[in-house]
Scaffold this motif. Structure first.
Motif, PDB file in Angstrom:
ATOM      1  N   GLU A   1      -1.546 -43.036 -22.641  1.00  0.00           N
ATOM      2  CA  GLU A   1      -0.924 -42.079 -23.564  1.00  0.00           C
ATOM      3  C   GLU A   1       0.586 -42.270 -23.650  1.00  0.00           C
ATOM      4  O   GLU A   1       1.203 -41.942 -24.672  1.00  0.00           O
ATOM      5  CB  GLU A   1      -1.243 -40.643 -23.133  1.00  0.00           C
ATOM      6  CG  GLU A   1      -2.684 -40.223 -23.332  1.00  0.00           C
ATOM      7  CD  GLU A   1      -3.608 -40.814 -22.271  1.00  0.00           C
ATOM      8  OE1 GLU A   1      -4.834 -40.808 -22.496  1.00  0.00           O
ATOM      9  OE2 GLU A   1      -3.103 -41.272 -21.213  1.00  0.00           O
ATOM     10  N   THR A   2       1.191 -42.803 -22.582  1.00  0.00           N
ATOM     11  CA  THR A   2       2.630 -43.075 -22.617  1.00  0.00           C
ATOM     12  C   THR A   2       2.953 -44.098 -23.691  1.00  0.00           C
ATOM     13  O   THR A   2       3.925 -43.954 -24.451  1.00  0.00           O
ATOM     14  CB  THR A   2       3.098 -43.588 -21.243  1.00  0.00           C
ATOM     15  OG1 THR A   2       2.808 -42.603 -20.247  1.00  0.00           O
ATOM     16  CG2 THR A   2       4.594 -43.883 -21.249  1.00  0.00           C
ATOM     17  N   LEU A   3       2.149 -45.158 -23.758  1.00  0.00           N
ATOM     18  CA  LEU A   3       2.332 -46.179 -24.786  1.00  0.00           C
ATOM     19  C   LEU A   3       2.094 -45.589 -26.170  1.00  0.00           C
ATOM     20  O   LEU A   3       2.852 -45.860 -27.113  1.00  0.00           O
ATOM     21  CB  LEU A   3       1.381 -47.345 -24.526  1.00  0.00           C
ATOM     22  CG  LEU A   3       1.331 -48.451 -25.586  1.00  0.00           C
ATOM     23  CD1 LEU A   3       2.689 -49.137 -25.709  1.00  0.00           C
ATOM     24  CD2 LEU A   3       0.259 -49.483 -25.239  1.00  0.00           C
ATOM     25  N   GLN A   4       1.067 -44.762 -26.289  1.00  0.00           N
ATOM     26  CA  GLN A   4       0.774 -44.163 -27.584  1.00  0.00           C
ATOM     27  C   GLN A   4       1.900 -43.232 -28.040  1.00  0.00           C
ATOM     28  O   GLN A   4       2.274 -43.240 -29.218  1.00  0.00           O
ATOM     29  CB  GLN A   4      -0.549 -43.386 -27.498  1.00  0.00           C
ATOM     30  CG  GLN A   4      -1.765 -44.280 -27.313  1.00  0.00           C
ATOM     31  CD  GLN A   4      -3.051 -43.483 -27.247  1.00  0.00           C
ATOM     32  OE1 GLN A   4      -3.295 -42.773 -26.287  1.00  0.00           O
ATOM     33  NE2 GLN A   4      -3.852 -43.583 -28.293  1.00  0.00           N
TER      34      GLN A   4
ATOM     35  N   GLY B   1       6.509 -42.282 -31.660  1.00  0.00           N
ATOM     36  CA  GLY B   1       7.929 -42.030 -31.862  1.00  0.00           C
ATOM     37  C   GLY B   1       8.568 -43.081 -32.745  1.00  0.00           C
ATOM     38  O   GLY B   1       9.319 -42.760 -33.672  1.00  0.00           O
ATOM     39  N   LEU B   2       8.267 -44.353 -32.489  1.00  0.00           N
ATOM     40  CA  LEU B   2       8.809 -45.421 -33.322  1.00  0.00           C
ATOM     41  C   LEU B   2       8.311 -45.341 -34.756  1.00  0.00           C
ATOM     42  O   LEU B   2       9.059 -45.562 -35.717  1.00  0.00           O
ATOM     43  CB  LEU B   2       8.441 -46.783 -32.717  1.00  0.00           C
ATOM     44  CG  LEU B   2       9.119 -47.162 -31.393  1.00  0.00           C
ATOM     45  CD1 LEU B   2       8.521 -48.442 -30.842  1.00  0.00           C
ATOM     46  CD2 LEU B   2      10.622 -47.316 -31.606  1.00  0.00           C
ATOM     47  N   MET B   3       7.038 -44.991 -34.910  1.00  0.00           N
ATOM     48  CA  MET B   3       6.445 -44.914 -36.235  1.00  0.00           C
ATOM     49  C   MET B   3       7.001 -43.738 -37.037  1.00  0.00           C
ATOM     50  O   MET B   3       6.920 -43.734 -38.280  1.00  0.00           O
ATOM     51  CB  MET B   3       4.919 -44.775 -36.116  1.00  0.00           C
ATOM     52  CG  MET B   3       4.219 -46.020 -35.601  1.00  0.00           C
ATOM     53  SD  MET B   3       2.557 -45.688 -34.939  1.00  0.00           S
ATOM     54  CE  MET B   3       1.783 -44.875 -36.319  1.00  0.00           C
ATOM     55  N   SER B   4       7.596 -42.743 -36.359  1.00  0.00           N
ATOM     56  CA  SER B   4       8.083 -41.555 -37.052  1.00  0.00           C
ATOM     57  C   SER B   4       9.501 -41.720 -37.584  1.00  0.00           C
ATOM     58  O   SER B   4      10.007 -40.838 -38.289  1.00  0.00           O
ATOM     59  CB  SER B   4       8.047 -40.347 -36.104  1.00  0.00           C
ATOM     60  OG  SER B   4       9.036 -40.476 -35.099  1.00  0.00           O
ATOM     61  N   MET B   5      10.155 -42.824 -37.269  1.00  0.00           N
ATOM     62  CA  MET B   5      11.550 -42.995 -37.650  1.00  0.00           C
ATOM     63  C   MET B   5      11.701 -43.138 -39.155  1.00  0.00           C
ATOM     64  O   MET B   5      10.885 -43.740 -39.830  1.00  0.00           O
ATOM     65  CB  MET B   5      12.147 -44.229 -36.947  1.00  0.00           C
ATOM     66  CG  MET B   5      12.340 -44.048 -35.444  1.00  0.00           C
ATOM     67  SD  MET B   5      13.142 -45.482 -34.698  1.00  0.00           S
ATOM     68  CE  MET B   5      14.770 -45.385 -35.469  1.00  0.00           C
ATOM     69  N   GLY B   6      12.769 -42.557 -39.649  1.00  0.00           N
ATOM     70  CA  GLY B   6      13.116 -42.698 -41.051  1.00  0.00           C
ATOM     71  C   GLY B   6      14.584 -43.015 -41.198  1.00  0.00           C
ATOM     72  O   GLY B   6      15.280 -43.309 -40.220  1.00  0.00           O
ATOM     73  N   GLU B   7      15.101 -42.946 -42.404  1.00  0.00           N
ATOM     74  CA  GLU B   7      16.529 -43.158 -42.633  1.00  0.00           C
ATOM     75  C   GLU B   7      17.315 -42.014 -42.004  1.00  0.00           C
ATOM     76  O   GLU B   7      16.816 -40.892 -41.885  1.00  0.00           O
ATOM     77  CB  GLU B   7      16.822 -43.246 -44.129  1.00  0.00           C
ATOM     78  CG  GLU B   7      16.185 -44.449 -44.811  1.00  0.00           C
ATOM     79  CD  GLU B   7      16.725 -45.766 -44.279  1.00  0.00           C
ATOM     80  OE1 GLU B   7      17.922 -45.814 -43.927  1.00  0.00           O
ATOM     81  OE2 GLU B   7      15.934 -46.721 -44.191  1.00  0.00           O
ATOM     82  N   PRO B   8      18.572 -42.255 -41.604  1.00  0.00           N
ATOM     83  CA  PRO B   8      19.394 -41.181 -41.011  1.00  0.00           C
ATOM     84  C   PRO B   8      19.458 -39.963 -41.930  1.00  0.00           C
ATOM     85  O   PRO B   8      19.634 -40.091 -43.147  1.00  0.00           O
ATOM     86  CB  PRO B   8      20.767 -41.832 -40.857  1.00  0.00           C
ATOM     87  CG  PRO B   8      20.484 -43.291 -40.736  1.00  0.00           C
ATOM     88  CD  PRO B   8      19.288 -43.534 -41.630  1.00  0.00           C
ATOM     89  N   GLY B   9      19.245 -38.805 -41.332  1.00  0.00           N
ATOM     90  CA  GLY B   9      19.344 -37.568 -42.103  1.00  0.00           C
ATOM     91  C   GLY B   9      18.065 -37.157 -42.803  1.00  0.00           C
ATOM     92  O   GLY B   9      18.038 -36.138 -43.481  1.00  0.00           O
TER      93      GLY B   9
ATOM     94  N   VAL C   1      -3.242 -45.192 -32.306  1.00  0.00           N
ATOM     95  CA  VAL C   1      -4.643 -44.873 -31.996  1.00  0.00           C
ATOM     96  C   VAL C   1      -5.410 -46.138 -31.664  1.00  0.00           C
ATOM     97  O   VAL C   1      -6.156 -46.192 -30.677  1.00  0.00           O
ATOM     98  CB  VAL C   1      -5.299 -44.140 -33.184  1.00  0.00           C
ATOM     99  CG1 VAL C   1      -6.780 -43.889 -32.910  1.00  0.00           C
ATOM    100  CG2 VAL C   1      -4.576 -42.828 -33.460  1.00  0.00           C
ATOM    101  N   LEU C   2      -5.213 -47.179 -32.466  1.00  0.00           N
ATOM    102  CA  LEU C   2      -5.949 -48.422 -32.259  1.00  0.00           C
ATOM    103  C   LEU C   2      -5.586 -49.069 -30.931  1.00  0.00           C
ATOM    104  O   LEU C   2      -6.464 -49.461 -30.145  1.00  0.00           O
ATOM    105  CB  LEU C   2      -5.659 -49.394 -33.409  1.00  0.00           C
ATOM    106  CG  LEU C   2      -6.336 -50.770 -33.343  1.00  0.00           C
ATOM    107  CD1 LEU C   2      -7.850 -50.626 -33.264  1.00  0.00           C
ATOM    108  CD2 LEU C   2      -5.946 -51.620 -34.549  1.00  0.00           C
ATOM    109  N   VAL C   3      -4.288 -49.161 -30.632  1.00  0.00           N
ATOM    110  CA  VAL C   3      -3.860 -49.783 -29.376  1.00  0.00           C
ATOM    111  C   VAL C   3      -4.342 -48.975 -28.183  1.00  0.00           C
ATOM    112  O   VAL C   3      -4.821 -49.530 -27.187  1.00  0.00           O
ATOM    113  CB  VAL C   3      -2.326 -49.940 -29.351  1.00  0.00           C
ATOM    114  CG1 VAL C   3      -1.849 -50.326 -27.961  1.00  0.00           C
ATOM    115  CG2 VAL C   3      -1.892 -51.006 -30.353  1.00  0.00           C
TER     116      VAL C   3
END
Length: 209
Positions: free
Chosen positions: A190-193, A198-206, A88-90
């Motif tokens: 919006e493409t950058l956002q 997507g990157l911020m949503s990553m977690g450990e596998p599974g 949001v900030l970027v």
């Protein structure tokens, strides 16, 4: 003789800077002469040289202004407590920056990204401009470090992340996006956002369905 008001002086300086910015964005620093700038702003040499001693000083003034605008935009967004998440900030700052100079090149690209790319190239051969860039980078990086600290204090970000490391990463991200806009044409912010989310949503596998 009537004194010239400060408002008139400021407006004339703004006219010169805006005209020079358009010239540099169209043709680059080296292919643009002071005669080109004079023609663009429709002023006499005496009127322009009253404010700027030559092309190098014009370039330095434009670069300083752009960097100050970037810093001010991030500072404004970061005043919220806690600051909005990075996507949001970027996005907010990028849109604000692009709208500050909404003119487009003949190819339909905002002049701001194209100008910034040319500034980077000029920095490699101009020590004075490199000093301006380094000072501006330090200011923007300092703002981002404060944003990271605010995220950490609010429990929005793990506390073992180095504020300096993340500041460098976020600056590199925005620089790369501007480079893509300058080289490949208009890209929605919006493409950058979306990519950031997507990157911020990553977690450990599974851990995600």
């Amino acid at each position: 003789m009537a004194r010239v008001s400060q408002e008139h002086l400021d407006a004339r300086r703004r006219q010169i800077l805006d005209g020079a910015t358009r010239c540099f964005a169209r043709n680059g620093f080296h292919a643009t002469s002071m005669q080109d700038v004079l023609k663009e702003v429709d002023l006499s040499a005496g009127a322009v040289y009253r404010y700027f001693s030559g092309k190098e000083e014009l370039i330095g003034a434009i670069v300083t202004e752009v960097l100050d605008e970037v810093r001010d935009a991030f500072e404004e967004g970061a005043r919220q407590s806690p600051p909005p998440p990075p996507d949001v900030l970027v996005g907010w700052v990028m849109n604000k920056m692009l709208n500050l100079k909404p003119e487009l090149t003949p190819e339909g690209v905002s002049i701001h990204p194209r100008l910034i790319i040319q500034v980077w190239g000029e920095t490699l051969r101009n020590p004075e401009l490199a000093a301006v860039i380094n000072e501006g980078y330090a200011k923007v990086s300092g703002v981002w470090e404060k944003v990271v600290e605010a995220y950490q204090e609010a429990g929005m970000m793990r506390d073992d992340v180095s504020p300096e490391s993340l500041a460098r990463t976020m600056i590199a991200l925005t620089q790369g996006f501007l480079a893509q806009m300058a080289l490949f044409g208009p890209i929605p912010v919006e493409t950058l956002q979306d990519g950031l989310r997507g990157l911020m949503s990553m977690g450990e596998p599974g851990t995600r369905s």
